[in-house]
Design an enzyme around this catalytic site. Structure first.
Site, PDB file in Angstrom:
ATOM      1  N   CYS A 184       0.832  -1.204   0.000  1.00 54.71           N
ATOM      2  CA  CYS A 184       0.000   0.000   0.000  1.00 54.71           C
ATOM      3  C   CYS A 184       0.866   1.253   0.000  1.00 54.71           C
ATOM      4  O   CYS A 184       0.475   2.283  -0.525  1.00 54.71           O
ATOM      5  CB  CYS A 184      -0.910   0.008   1.218  1.00 54.71           C
ATOM      6  SG  CYS A 184      -2.033  -1.383   1.233  1.00 54.71           S
ATOM      7  N   CYS A 219      12.878   7.015  -5.048  1.00 54.75           N
ATOM      8  CA  CYS A 219      11.464   6.619  -4.987  1.00 54.75           C
ATOM      9  C   CYS A 219      10.830   7.421  -3.866  1.00 54.75           C
ATOM     10  O   CYS A 219      11.271   8.530  -3.571  1.00 54.75           O
ATOM     11  CB  CYS A 219      11.334   5.113  -4.768  1.00 54.75           C
ATOM     12  SG  CYS A 219      11.989   4.560  -3.193  1.00 54.75           S
TER      13      CYS A 219
END
Ligand SMILES: [Zn+2]
Length: 397
Positions: A203, A355
């Site tokens: 998630c 990221c």
């Protein structure tokens, strides 16, 4: 033995709790259900349930089990609340940020139902502590988000003969099943091998729709109440799959694998193993990378032609649209993993990957290093650390 549809079981809880008039009044909307009645509420009020993870799934699981009046809830979570949790982890609010999830959860449960005993395990469940924690509970509900924990819980539950209520959620999809060796297959019968680490999405990297957590968690709680009372058919030997985008439910039958390494005829796993080695780390280990302020200095040098390197954003497109570092190229990590993906990465100059928080970039960095790219590093702490330290006016997520 019948697997698949319509698996009926004997009530998991045989001893009935004695309830005060105050408790009977509190649970009267259960007692009024002919299928539940006073005796099944007395079973519920004698049940000890362990919930792994007090996050997106764990929040509604714990709240509904507390409201339903189980005897004891065990909460196992080692994490602290952060701002991005509040979109779905309904146990917490703004005041919870920075606090231990398990401790915060206990406080909320005490407020909701003081009759429920709460045991806090403010730690990561591992092969070392799993059996000693699980053995004191009647069943285990999994609200975790990683494969190492799922295999660990499955194996421990097979060994200890406990029902294991599993679920997984991702973006708009969710799945639920009940694994219990006594009546049907286990998680390893469904997934004998974990997926490769570079295929795993969570998630945190892929996102999840808030209310998905409630849908899937309440299915898990209903399964728990059915196991406790023996009422209705349970999802043993079946995976229930929910698609929010299609607004559809599907049931998939699963069978016990006679060659399953833990619940088959000749099990090779008879005690808990090293699950991080088997599945990859629960939380990717932090490799030393480039700090945000170092990267800022590097970008300034590049601007003055004193240094040449490529900065690559490997996140998903919606993340890039939210916030990015100026001067970076966008090559999503799936493109790098695809066939010919390595040709996208320059070999003649250093490359810095980034990221969101440094987990995916660590993984891609390792992948590229294994494939002969030597001048690869990554932004430690990802764009979250960058925004905090370099561009606090930008959005964090
Ligand atoms: Zn099995």
């Amino acid at each position: 033995m019948l697997y698949g549809s319509n698996v009926k079981i004997n009530p998991l809880i045989t001893d009935l709790a004695s309830l005060s008039n105050e408790e009977i009044k509190r649970y009267s909307r259960h007692v009024l259900l002919p299928e539940i009645g006073l005796d099944n509420q007395q079973r519920i009020s004698n049940a000890k349930v362990l919930v792994i993870g007090a996050g997106g799934l764990g929040s509604p699981i714990l709240l509904y089990l507390a409201a339903a009046g189980v005897k004891e809830l065990g909460i196992c979570d080692f994490d602290v609340v952060d701002e991005t949790n509040l979109q779905r982890q309904i146990l917490f609010n703004g005041l919870s940020i920075g606090k231990d999830k398990a401790v915060e959860a206990k406080e909320k449960i005490n407020q909701l139902n003081p009759f429920v005993k709460v045991s806090v395990f403010n730690e990561l469940i591992t092969a070392k502590n799993a059996e000693s924690i699980i053995k004191n509970f009647d069943l285990v509900i999994d609200g975790s988000d990683n494969f190492a924990t799922r295999y660990l819980l499955n194996d421990a539950c097979v060994i200890l003969d406990k029902p294991y209520i599993w679920a997984s959620i991702y973006r708009f999809d969710g799945q639920v099943s009940v694994f219990w060796k006594k009546y049907g297959p286990c998680y390893r019968c469904l997934h004998p091998e974990p997926p490769p680490t570079n295929m795993v999405q969570t998630c945190a990297s892929g996102g999840v729709l808030a209310s998905m957590c409630a849908t899937i968690a309440s299915l898990q709680v209903t399964q728990a109440l059915q196991l406790i009372t023996g009422v209705g058919d349970v999802l043993i030997g079946q995976v229930l799959s929910y698609s929010a985008l299609e607004t559809s439910f599907r049931k998939i039958e699963i069978n016990r694998d006679p060659n399953c390494v833990i619940c088959g005829k000749n099990p090779t796993i008879t005690s808990l193993i090293d699950y991080e080695q088997f599945c990859g780390p629960v939380k990717p280990r932090k490799d030393p990378g480039i700090k945000p302020l170092e990267l800022k200095a590097m970008l300034e040098k590049r601007k003055n032609n004193e240094l040449d390197f490529t900065l690559i954003d490997i996140r998903e497109e919606p993340e890039k649209n939210l916030v990015e570092i100026d001067g970076s190229e966008f090559i999503n990590k799936d493109e790098i993993y695809a066939q010919d993906g390595l040709t996208l990465i320059p070999k003649d100059k250093p490359v810095v990957l980034y990221c969101r928080s440094g987990n995916r970039s660590t993984e891609v960095m390792n992948f590229l290093q294994h494939n002969g790219f030597l001048e690869i590093s990554h932004l430690e702490g990802g764009i979250v650390a960058w925004v905090k330290e370099v561009e606090p006016n930008k959005v964090s997520y």
